[in-house]
Write a protein that holds these residues in place. Structure first.
Motif, short mmCIF file in Angstrom:
data_model
loop_
_atom_site.label_atom_id
_atom_site.label_comp_id
_atom_site.label_asym_id
_atom_site.label_seq_id
_atom_site.Cartn_x
_atom_site.Cartn_y
_atom_site.Cartn_z
N ALA A 298 0.82 -1.21 0.00
CA ALA A 298 0.00 0.00 0.00
C ALA A 298 0.85 1.26 0.00
O ALA A 298 0.45 2.29 -0.56
N VAL A 299 2.04 1.20 0.61
CA VAL A 299 2.94 2.36 0.61
C VAL A 299 3.32 2.76 -0.81
O VAL A 299 3.52 3.94 -1.11
N PHE A 300 3.37 1.78 -1.71
CA PHE A 300 3.78 2.05 -3.09
C PHE A 300 2.59 2.08 -4.05
O PHE A 300 2.78 2.00 -5.27
N GLY A 301 1.39 2.19 -3.51
CA GLY A 301 0.21 2.38 -4.34
C GLY A 301 -0.39 1.12 -4.90
O GLY A 301 -1.15 1.19 -5.89
N VAL A 302 -0.10 -0.05 -4.32
CA VAL A 302 -0.67 -1.31 -4.78
C VAL A 302 -1.82 -1.68 -3.85
O VAL A 302 -1.62 -1.85 -2.65
#
Length: 603
Positions: free
Chosen positions: A577-581
């Motif tokens: 989630a930190v990388f937008g997934v």
């Protein structure tokens, strides 16, 4: 994601209400709904509490905002349709496909590396996808490092399709990487600077060796002083320059027998060409300390903090070192004993600059630590005992040993025998060297030309050298940079471009996670990214291909001393989630996977 709503209506003098969930059925691919809670006749409750209807609306609003509750509702919907779906085609033999490359790909695209490699492939008129080939090599180096041939065999394990790139294409990509290394490193540096506030005022340089399973030297591979004690195998040297986050700034590959002291300036000068602004402080270990290096650093408008061997000092300087004058002391709060001390001395030699400029007089900072003294004495006594055993083993064994460690405490002497013409040679213990080593136990020295920093600040900067040592550890253990299985010079240089790119992405991702208060070791992060998987199944209606989310559930947390276990899937979703997934639902389709992962990779 399911949607939740409050449905209420009036029939005669009575009010009826229920909470409804609307979702998309992954099998029929049509919208469907079900009643989560039938509240029935709420007329009496509304009379008792005029705000009862509003409280129900607030309850539904809370359910909508509760992501974990929504996920549970989604799974409940999946369980309702699961028997018909699972009985159709899912069984224990269904493959598990990893999709942990998704966050790595997001970083790859965020740094613009995909665009650069696509353009490079287009300019070279390649018939295959250069971007896909290089990314697969870099991502595989992070998640499951193998040889190129082994990496190709692992293609079916991943959700993304990399089998369109052949083994020959991967080797051809190494040739392109070797030829484009300066441009790639410059592009990487520019992209990282745009994404984070990169601090290049303090940089770290060190050298390590990487071995081959080969014994035949050539133009690049050569035997030398191996840091891994593989002196009989060929090797190359890697000189690496990193920032304070551990992200590589530049690097260079040298022939295996190159002296460490001769590697520094080529990397620093290349870095200064790309980043001419400012006056960075170069921090290095004592193996890089030479008058020539220090003078060239000043010539390139760099300051330096470099470890210094105190045993090189003259007798006059040693007298000043061991005197009790000028020390700053620190004492243990519990025992009251002296635990640490520091003093500043005049540096024995000035550093030469241009002929028209005055020589720079750096200062020598010396520290003594009780912990370092205990460590040094333990090592010395261990080597001394080993040296005693070597003396009794005979000259043959001593001659075959390395001239380091315990061997340094042995000296060759000639013993004359009146009955023989030639004197006999033997070894004996060098007690003078042992006592000299004891005298320096616990001491550590460094020289610097930084005038704006205090002695304590300079010493703390040198202590940060552990960051580049950690980079080497990650390269050798997690990324498995060695042994190196390619043999041509271009392929070797291309292999290191892949490994440095992998290190840069891993360090960049670790930095982004730390910004969010998430900190994992490199090994644990790989474990998390490899844990979530999906298994393909086939729906009973319209033969729709679905994917069931699988993966490991629990693992003992290595960073913690307690016995608590962590849910790998949940932790992996936090990292992604930190990388937008976005997290995948329990049952999903290719279209939904593509949307949630948000990466430009074939599935």
């Amino acid at each position: 994601m399911p949607t939740i709503a409050l449905q209420h209506y009036k029939r005669g003098s009575h009010y009826y209400a229920s909470i409804i969930e609307t979702f998309r059925d992954p099998v029929t691919r049509k919208n469907s709904s079900r009643t989560l809670e039938a509240l029935g006749d709420i007329s009496e409750k509304m009379k008792e509490d005029p705000n009862y209807l509003q409280s129900l609306k607030d309850r539904v609003t809370a359910l909508r905002s509760d992501a974990s509750r929504a996920e549970q509702l989604q799974e409940a919907a999946v369980r309702r349709i699961a028997p018909a779906v699972f009985n159709s085609s899912a069984d224990a033999s269904s493959p598990r496909l990893h999709y942990g490359m998704a966050p790595i790909r997001k970083v790859w695209e965020k740094l613009g590396l995909n665009a650069w490699f696509r353009k490079a492939g287009y300019n070279r008129k390649l018939s295959w996808d250069l971007d896909l080939a290089v990314f697969y090599q870099v991502a595989s180096r992070i998640l499951s490092p193998l040889s190129r041939r082994g990496m190709r065999r692992q293609c079916p394990r991943h959700l993304f399709k990399f089998d369109s790139v052949s083994l020959d294409h991967h080797y051809e990509a190494l040739d392109i990487l070797a030829a484009s290394k300066p441009t790639i490193i410059k592009k990487l540096d520019e992209a990282v600077c745009k994404e984070i506030s990169r601090d290049c005022s303090l940089v770290f340089y060190d050298v390590t060796t990487f071995y081959f399973e080969s014994f035949e030297p050539d133009c690049l591979r050569e035997r030398g002083m191996s840091k891994e004690h593989r002196t009989h195998e060929t090797q190359v040297l890697l000189g690496l320059l990193i920032d304070r986050c551990g992200i590589p700034l530049d690097y260079e590959i040298y022939r295996g027998n190159t002296a460490e002291v001769k590697t520094l300036m080529k990397v620093v000068e290349s870095f200064r060409e790309k980043c001419p602004q400012g006056k960075p402080i170069v921090v290095a270990d004592r193996g890089l300390n030479s008058k020539d290096n220090l003078s060239k650093l000043i010539k390139n408008d760099c300051a330096f903090i470099v470890a210094h061997s105190l045993q090189r000092l003259s007798s006059k300087e040693l007298g000043s070192l061991f005197s009790e004058d000028g020390w700053k002391y620190k004492f243990d709060s519990e025992t009251g004993e002296m635990s640490w001390k520091m003093k500043t001395m005049d540096c024995p030699d000035a550093v030469k600059q241009e002929e028209s400029q005055e020589a720079v007089k750096p200062r020598l900072i010396v520290t003594w630590s009780a912990k370092r003294y205990a460590h040094d004495m333990k090592e010395l006594n261990l080597q001394w005992e080993q040296a005693k055993k070597m003396v009794s083993a005979g000259t043959g064994r001593i001659d075959a040993s390395f001239k380091r460690g315990a061997r340094q405490f042995l000296k060759r002497v000639k013993q004359s025998d009146p009955d023989e013409k030639a004197p006999e040679e033997r070894y004996e213990l060098n007690r003078e060297l042992y006592e000299r080593k004891i005298r320096f136990a616990g001491y550590y020295g460094l020289i610097t030309c930084c005038e704006d920093l205090s002695d304590e600040e300079i010493y703390s900067r040198l202590r940060e050298l552990w960051k580049i040592e950690n980079c080497f550890r990650v390269m050798k253990s997690v990324l498995c940079t060695r042994p190196i299985y390619v043999r041509t010079e271009a392929h070797i240089r291309g292999h290191f471009v892949v490994c440095v790119l992998a290190l840069a992405l891993e360090r960049f991702m670790a930095f982004k996670l730390r910004e969010q208060g998430i900190e994992y070791s490199a090994e644990m992060m790989v474990e998390l990214l490899m844990s979530p998987t999906v298994s393909p199944i086939e729906g009973v209606k319209n033969k729709v291909k679905l994917y069931l989310k699988t993966g490991e559930q629990e693992l003992e947390k290595p960073e913690s001393s307690c016995s608590k276990s962590v849910d790998l899937n949940q932790e992996a979703e936090k990292v992604m989630a930190v990388f937008g997934v976005e997290p995948l639902p329990t049952l999903t389709t290719v279209v939904d996977i593509t949307k949630r992962l948000g990466v430009r990779l074939p599935i």
